[in-house]
Structures are given as C-alpha cells and as structure tokens.
Scaffold this motif. Structure first.
Motif: not given
Length: 235
Positions: A139-162
C-alpha cells in the motif's frame, strides 16, 4: 791564449755545422726507425704441398634416365558443331513496383493487432515500470523507496559479524548482486568482498529475503537484478 799553429785544421771552426748535420741524421734515422714495417712470411708455396691428393680414378655415380611418357594427343576438332538446346523452363522474375497505388487501403494504427511477447531479459530496477514489491510495501505510495527501506531493515535485523574476521580485525564492504525472479524468489546471488567469511555472511543475509511480488514490464513478470553493499565495520 796562444794561437794554434795550423789555423786551417782547427776542428772547432765548423763545430756548429757538424752538430746540425749530426742532429739531422739522428732525426732521419729516428723517423726511419719509427716508420719501418715488417711483414710475416707467407706460405702459399707450402699450402699446395699439404693438400691431399684427389683420386681421379674414383667412379662417378651413374646417370639415371627416366622414361617420360609422351604427351597425350590433341583432341580432334569436329567438323560440325551442334548447339545443344536449353530445355529448362524460363522463370520470369516479377519486379514489384514502388509507386503508390491510390486503390490500396491504408490501415489505421489502431487496426493493427499488437502481440505482446513475454520479455525474458532482465530489466534494471531503476527503469522497470512496476518494481518488485517487498512484503509490507503493498500500500506504499512510492514502492521504490519502500523497497529500499525494507531491504535495509532486513539487513540490520539479520546482521551478525563473523567471529574470525572479528578476532582478526577484518572489515570492509561486500557488494551483493542478485536477481528477483519472475515468481518473486531470489536467485543468481553474486558477491565481492575483502574476506570469504564476510562474503558468506552477506550471502546468508540475502538468502533470508522473503518471497516478493515480481516486477512487471508491460504487464508481464520479468527478472529484476538488484545490487546493494553490505558494510562490515568494527566499532
């Protein structure tokens, strides 16, 4: 001083002249000594004496003669020349005229049916008509910006330093590239980074991406490549 008894026999009278003559003779002899050249004796007369004799009685190889066949006789020219008939049918080439015909019906552009063939080549994320939709961006107006934000949130959520790069102090960016397939899945993951452990961690994060709504070009699902850097930085 007592004069000499015989003045004509005075040897000191012409001593200067004798000195000059002697000096000239010494110079001439010196010049001749410097210019004197000697040459080694040649032994041309003895070379012929040491040459081994050639046995003129040795037999020469026999002369081989080859039997060459005579040339073939010239073909005989017939007295009467017959012209062969060409029985192949004559095919006439019809050349279409390029002149306009007033009786020809010109179709309108809207009357021509357009067949939309499915596009099988990947369409870049920046130019695609309908971008892939990340879950939560429906339901986002600008789906490109929403895609970038969700991608960054996914990386921060699953990030682990080896652990190994953490202990060795290795850090840097891992450049990731993957394709969002026609069914919304993730495939063709490629990585490039400073360490294999950092690359493996980045691949693990991308493989955890959820299934998305595929991107569309002209209403047809297409493959969409996407690139993103994942930064590993020590605090």
């Amino acid at each position: 001083m007592k004069p000499k008894k015989y003045a004509k026999r005075d040897l000191n009278k012409n001593s200067g002249l004798y000195f000059v003559i002697g000096l000239v003779l010494v110079m001439v002899l010196t010049y001749v000594a410097f210019e004197w050249k000697t040459y080694d004796k040649t032994y041309y007369d003895y070379i012929g004496m040491n040459t081994p004799d050639i046995d003129l009685t040795e037999e020469l190889p026999p002369i081989i003669t080859l039997d060459v066949p005579p040339p073939p006789p010239e073909p005989a020219i017939p007295d009467v020349i017959e012209v062969a008939k060409n029985e192949d049918p004559i095919i006439e080439t019809v050349i279409a005229t390029s002149e306009s015909n007033e009786e020809r019906i010109i179709l309108d552009v809207n009357d021509i049916p357009v067949v939309d063939e499915p596009v099988d080549i990947p369409i870049p994320f920046s130019v695609i008509e309908d971008v892939p939709v990340f879950p939560g961006c429906e339901n986002a107006i600008d789906k490109r910006v929403c895609f970038q934000e969700q991608m960054n949130n996914h990386i921060r959520k699953n990030f682990r330093y080896p652990e190994i790069p953490l202990e060795m102090g290795i850090q840097g960016k891992v450049y990731m590239q993957f394709i969002i397939e026609k069914d919304g899945s993730i495939g063709h993951i490629q990585k490039r980074g400073p360490d294999q452990y950092l690359e493996a961690e980045a691949v693990r994060i991308i493989e955890l991406l959820p299934r998305m709504k595929p991107g569309k070009q002209r209403g047809n699902p297409v493959k969409v490549p996407f690139s993103i850097p994942i930064t590993f930085k020590l605090q």
